[in-house]
Write an enzyme that holds these catalytic residues in place. Structure first.
Site, PDB file in Angstrom:
ATOM      1  N   HIS A 111      13.700  70.837   8.016  1.00  0.00           N
ATOM      2  CA  HIS A 111      14.699  71.613   8.449  1.00  0.00           C
ATOM      3  C   HIS A 111      14.039  72.253   9.778  1.00  0.00           C
ATOM      4  CE1 HIS A 111      17.970  74.859   8.287  1.00  0.00           C
ATOM      5  NE2 HIS A 111      17.117  75.256   9.191  1.00  0.00           N
ATOM      6  N   ASN A 156      15.527  76.768  15.021  1.00  0.00           N
ATOM      7  CA  ASN A 156      14.700  77.799  15.598  1.00  0.00           C
ATOM      8  C   ASN A 156      13.697  78.219  14.727  1.00  0.00           C
ATOM      9  OD1 ASN A 156      15.663  78.616  18.294  1.00  0.00           O
ATOM     10  ND2 ASN A 156      17.584  79.374  17.474  1.00  0.00           N
ATOM     11  N   ASN A 200      28.134  85.023   5.907  1.00  0.00           N
ATOM     12  CA  ASN A 200      26.593  85.223   6.388  1.00  0.00           C
ATOM     13  C   ASN A 200      26.527  86.714   6.750  1.00  0.00           C
ATOM     14  OD1 ASN A 200      23.861  85.077   6.873  1.00  0.00           O
ATOM     15  ND2 ASN A 200      24.040  82.818   7.693  1.00  0.00           N
ATOM     16  N   LYS A 241      28.799  86.006  10.173  1.00  0.00           N
ATOM     17  CA  LYS A 241      29.452  84.493  10.271  1.00  0.00           C
ATOM     18  C   LYS A 241      30.357  84.224   9.034  1.00  0.00           C
ATOM     19  CE  LYS A 241      25.652  82.579  12.512  1.00  0.00           C
ATOM     20  NZ  LYS A 241      24.487  81.787  12.027  1.00  0.00           N
ATOM     21  N   HIS A 249      15.350  78.766   3.475  1.00  0.00           N
ATOM     22  CA  HIS A 249      16.144  77.606   4.022  1.00  0.00           C
ATOM     23  C   HIS A 249      16.222  76.769   2.823  1.00  0.00           C
ATOM     24  CE1 HIS A 249      13.928  77.583   8.444  1.00  0.00           C
ATOM     25  NE2 HIS A 249      15.285  78.002   8.587  1.00  0.00           N
ATOM     26  N   GLY A 276      16.313  68.842  14.324  1.00  0.00           N
ATOM     27  CA  GLY A 276      16.260  67.687  13.611  1.00  0.00           C
ATOM     28  C   GLY A 276      17.388  66.872  13.799  1.00  0.00           C
ATOM     29  N   GLU A 277      18.929  67.435  13.937  1.00  0.00           N
ATOM     30  CA  GLU A 277      19.899  66.623  13.975  1.00  0.00           C
ATOM     31  C   GLU A 277      20.292  66.279  15.578  1.00  0.00           C
ATOM     32  OE1 GLU A 277      23.109  69.554  12.722  1.00  0.00           O
ATOM     33  OE2 GLU A 277      21.913  69.721  11.000  1.00  0.00           O
ATOM     34  N   ASN A 278      19.483  66.611  16.474  1.00  0.00           N
ATOM     35  CA  ASN A 278      19.830  66.596  17.913  1.00  0.00           C
ATOM     36  C   ASN A 278      18.769  66.192  18.768  1.00  0.00           C
ATOM     37  OD1 ASN A 278      22.709  67.402  18.003  1.00  0.00           O
ATOM     38  ND2 ASN A 278      21.525  69.541  17.487  1.00  0.00           N
ATOM     39  N   GLU A 336      24.914  74.424   4.697  1.00  0.00           N
ATOM     40  CA  GLU A 336      24.691  75.585   3.892  1.00  0.00           C
ATOM     41  C   GLU A 336      25.972  76.206   3.363  1.00  0.00           C
ATOM     42  OE1 GLU A 336      21.955  76.666   7.069  1.00  0.00           O
ATOM     43  OE2 GLU A 336      20.526  77.465   5.583  1.00  0.00           O
ATOM     44  N   ARG A 340       7.881  81.943  16.222  1.00  0.00           N
ATOM     45  CA  ARG A 340       7.061  82.385  15.238  1.00  0.00           C
ATOM     46  C   ARG A 340       5.538  81.252  15.327  1.00  0.00           C
ATOM     47  NH1 ARG A 340      11.506  81.855  11.032  1.00  0.00           N
ATOM     48  NH2 ARG A 340      12.867  83.451  11.475  1.00  0.00           N
ATOM     49  N   ARG A 370      15.423  71.879  24.172  1.00  0.00           N
ATOM     50  CA  ARG A 370      15.816  71.328  25.196  1.00  0.00           C
ATOM     51  C   ARG A 370      15.118  71.661  26.290  1.00  0.00           C
ATOM     52  NH1 ARG A 370      21.677  72.851  22.851  1.00  0.00           N
ATOM     53  NH2 ARG A 370      20.388  74.851  22.631  1.00  0.00           N
ATOM     54  N   ARG A 416      25.543  84.553   1.689  1.00  0.00           N
ATOM     55  CA  ARG A 416      24.369  84.133   1.760  1.00  0.00           C
ATOM     56  C   ARG A 416      23.541  85.343   1.606  1.00  0.00           C
ATOM     57  NH1 ARG A 416      21.150  82.127   6.985  1.00  0.00           N
ATOM     58  NH2 ARG A 416      18.990  81.560   5.806  1.00  0.00           N
TER      59      ARG A 416
HETATM   60  P1  ADP Z   1      18.652  78.302  13.783  1.00  0.00           P
HETATM   61  O1  ADP Z   1      17.354  78.326  13.118  1.00  0.00           O
HETATM   62  O2  ADP Z   1      18.998  79.633  14.620  1.00  0.00           O
HETATM   63  O3  ADP Z   1      19.896  78.172  12.509  1.00  0.00           O
HETATM   64  P2  ADP Z   1      19.538  75.814  14.610  1.00  0.00           P
HETATM   65  O4  ADP Z   1      19.359  74.932  13.383  1.00  0.00           O
HETATM   66  O5  ADP Z   1      20.885  76.217  15.129  1.00  0.00           O
HETATM   67  O6  ADP Z   1      18.681  77.332  14.655  1.00  0.00           O
HETATM   68  O7  ADP Z   1      18.805  75.001  15.890  1.00  0.00           O
HETATM   69  C1  ADP Z   1      18.463  75.540  17.317  1.00  0.00           C
HETATM   70  C2  ADP Z   1      17.811  75.093  18.106  1.00  0.00           C
HETATM   71  O8  ADP Z   1      18.053  73.564  18.200  1.00  0.00           O
HETATM   72  C3  ADP Z   1      17.753  75.342  19.558  1.00  0.00           C
HETATM   73  O9  ADP Z   1      16.694  76.403  19.754  1.00  0.00           O
HETATM   74  C4  ADP Z   1      17.395  74.285  20.287  1.00  0.00           C
HETATM   75  O10 ADP Z   1      16.005  73.987  20.475  1.00  0.00           O
HETATM   76  C5  ADP Z   1      17.651  72.837  19.338  1.00  0.00           C
HETATM   77  N1  ADP Z   1      18.511  71.997  19.878  1.00  0.00           N
HETATM   78  C6  ADP Z   1      19.797  72.133  19.765  1.00  0.00           C
HETATM   79  N2  ADP Z   1      20.344  70.774  20.287  1.00  0.00           N
HETATM   80  C7  ADP Z   1      19.267  70.110  20.892  1.00  0.00           C
HETATM   81  C8  ADP Z   1      19.181  68.986  21.533  1.00  0.00           C
HETATM   82  N3  ADP Z   1      20.053  68.453  22.102  1.00  0.00           N
HETATM   83  N4  ADP Z   1      17.862  68.345  21.942  1.00  0.00           N
HETATM   84  C9  ADP Z   1      16.711  69.340  21.486  1.00  0.00           C
HETATM   85  N5  ADP Z   1      16.729  70.378  20.707  1.00  0.00           N
HETATM   86  C10 ADP Z   1      18.170  70.987  20.327  1.00  0.00           C
END
Ligand code: ADP
Length: 401
Positions: free
Chosen positions: A210, A213, A7, A14, A182, A335-337, A386, A243, A287, A92
């Site tokens: 998704h 950021n 990527n 990456k 995405h 979404g994951e965290n 991905e 954005r 966060r 990518r």
């Molecule tokens: P990108 O669009 O750059 O690929 P990612 O999918 O890596 O972004 O998501 C990054 C974002 O995930 C960070 O800006 C942050 O806001 C969010 N994030 C990561 N860990 C957590 C968490 N534990 N709680 C809330 N948000 C989180």
């Protein structure tokens, strides 16, 4: 078969090296500050090999690829014995216009098409092409290069979803339409949730959220994307980290006239200073917003409220567009965290028959059903991958599948 996934950004690159017999990652890494000075972090994921994390001169992407291969074959940090073990490279690529609805083997015509899409992806497509050329230069013509487009999955959208209601000639002459981004992530998540549910993709209506950021949502009916929230560019749809998301275009004229701004200045505000950062005035990182809101910062709370509301609104519109939904999936950084964000969004879904499971939702970064097993509409967390999609497409194309 071993496949290198690349990527390439304008000053970064990456990579992940996959062993496709087991679909495992042997090593991954990141080159940064290419063309400035250079830094390489290389992480082998096999036993007995050590991480390399050093400043290293990387004047061009070709030098970055050379440094990566050097590490991949090094006795100390490496995971293969020679470059010839790498069978193919998957790249990518951001934008394929409406020319690519799937991944393709790179040849001169494909490079010309990626070049043609440069005005539509002015930051990413040139960098992606530089990455491809660097691999061709360093690895030679015998190693196949495959392009996997962020826009490809969305090519199944019907015209009613991808057209903008402006004079038709802008579509015909200038290719102005919704493309969506995405795509590789939405495709992975849609396919994976079908596997988890044990239902063929063709029988499922999935809404994939998704949220990172950059954030986008896709409506996937029978495995095919029928609508998505990003548009001609990744600027629209949900409010994102920086954005703006959807916006009345007349606001631009108003602000530009009042503050005597150029279009570039205005676009910079909408791309880099808006979204949850613009609203909160604190951060684009969820966060920080969670922390701010918990300490009583009202603008952090508003930014989060707006984000939750928009996700819920778009999900609702896609349930309407598909005449139903079987599963809603959360993926990417937020979404994951973010336990709190998922919960706040799912509070809107009572009308859909979502029976949210608070306990199950207390998870991070793993596949998890977060509604009850009996919920009418299931809600899942599925970490995106991905790179795996790119590696699989590359394997399938080079092995003639
Ligand atoms: P990108 O669009 O750059 O690929 P990612 O999918 O890596 O972004 O998501 C990054 C974002 O995930 C960070 O800006 C942050 O806001 C969010 N994030 C990561 N860990 C957590 C968490 N534990 N709680 C809330 N948000 C989180």
């Amino acid at each position: 078969m071993k496949i290198l996934v690349i990527n390439a950004g304008s000053s970064s690159l990456k990579y992940q090296l996959f062993d496709m017999e087991t679909e495992t990652v042997l090593a991954k890494g990141l080159c940064e500050r290419i063309g400035i000075d250079g830094h390489l972090k290389h992480t082998p994921l096999v036993e007995g090999k050590t991480v390399y994390d050093e400043d290293i001169a990387l004047p061009t992407h070709a030098e970055a690829i050379t440094a990566v291969i050097d590490k991949l074959v090094s006795p100390e940090h490496g995971v293969v014995s020679s470059m010839s073990e790498i069978d193919a490279v998957g790249h990518r690529v951001l934008h394929g216009l409406d020319k690519f609805s799937g991944s393709v083997l790179v040849n001169d015509d494909v490079m010309a098409a990626i070049q043609e899409a440069v005005p539509f992806g002015p930051l990413h497509n040139p960098a992606n092409m530089t990455g491809i050329r660097a691999c061709q230069k360093v690895m030679g013509d015998d190693v196949p290069q495959v392009a996997v487009f962020d826009t490809a999955f969305h090519q199944t959208m019907p015209a009613k979803a991808y057209m903008y209601a402006i004079p038709y000639e802008y579509y015909e002459k200038d290719s102005i339409r919704r493309y969506g981004f995405h795509g590789t992530s939405h495709r992975y998540v849609g396919g994976r949730v079908a596997e988890i549910m044990g239902v063929p993709e063709k029988d499922l209506k999935v809404i994939s959220c998704h949220m990172g950021n950059g954030s986008s949502i896709a409506a996937i009916d029978g495995g095919k994307c029928v609508d998505t929230s990003m548009g001609f560019t990744p600027l629209v749809g949900l409010p994102m980290g920086t954005r703006c998301g959807d916006l009345d275009p007349a606001i631009m004229q108003f602000i530009m006239n009042k503050y005597d701004l150029s279009i570039d200045e205005m676009m910079n505000i909408l791309n880099k200073k808006s979204g949850v950062l613009g609203i909160s005035g604190v951060s684009s990182d969820f966060r920080d917003l969670d922390k701010g809101a918990s300490e009583g910062n009202e603008r952090c709370a508003l930014a989060l409220d707006m984000f939750h509301y928009w996700v819920a609104k778009v999900v609702g519109s896609y349930a309407a567009a598909m005449n139903g939904v079987d599963a809603i999936v959360f993926t990417a950084g937020v979404g994951e965290n973010s336990i709190a964000t998922r919960k706040a969004i799912c509070e809107y879904f009572g009308y859909l028959g979502v029976d949210f499971d608070d306990e199950a939702n207390k998870c991070r970064g793993k596949e998890q059903l977060i509604s009850t097993p009996d919920s009418k509409v299931k809600v899942y967390v599925v970490p995106t991958n991905e790179e795996l999609v790119i590696a699989r497409d590359t394997r399938d194309i080079v092995s003639g599948k």
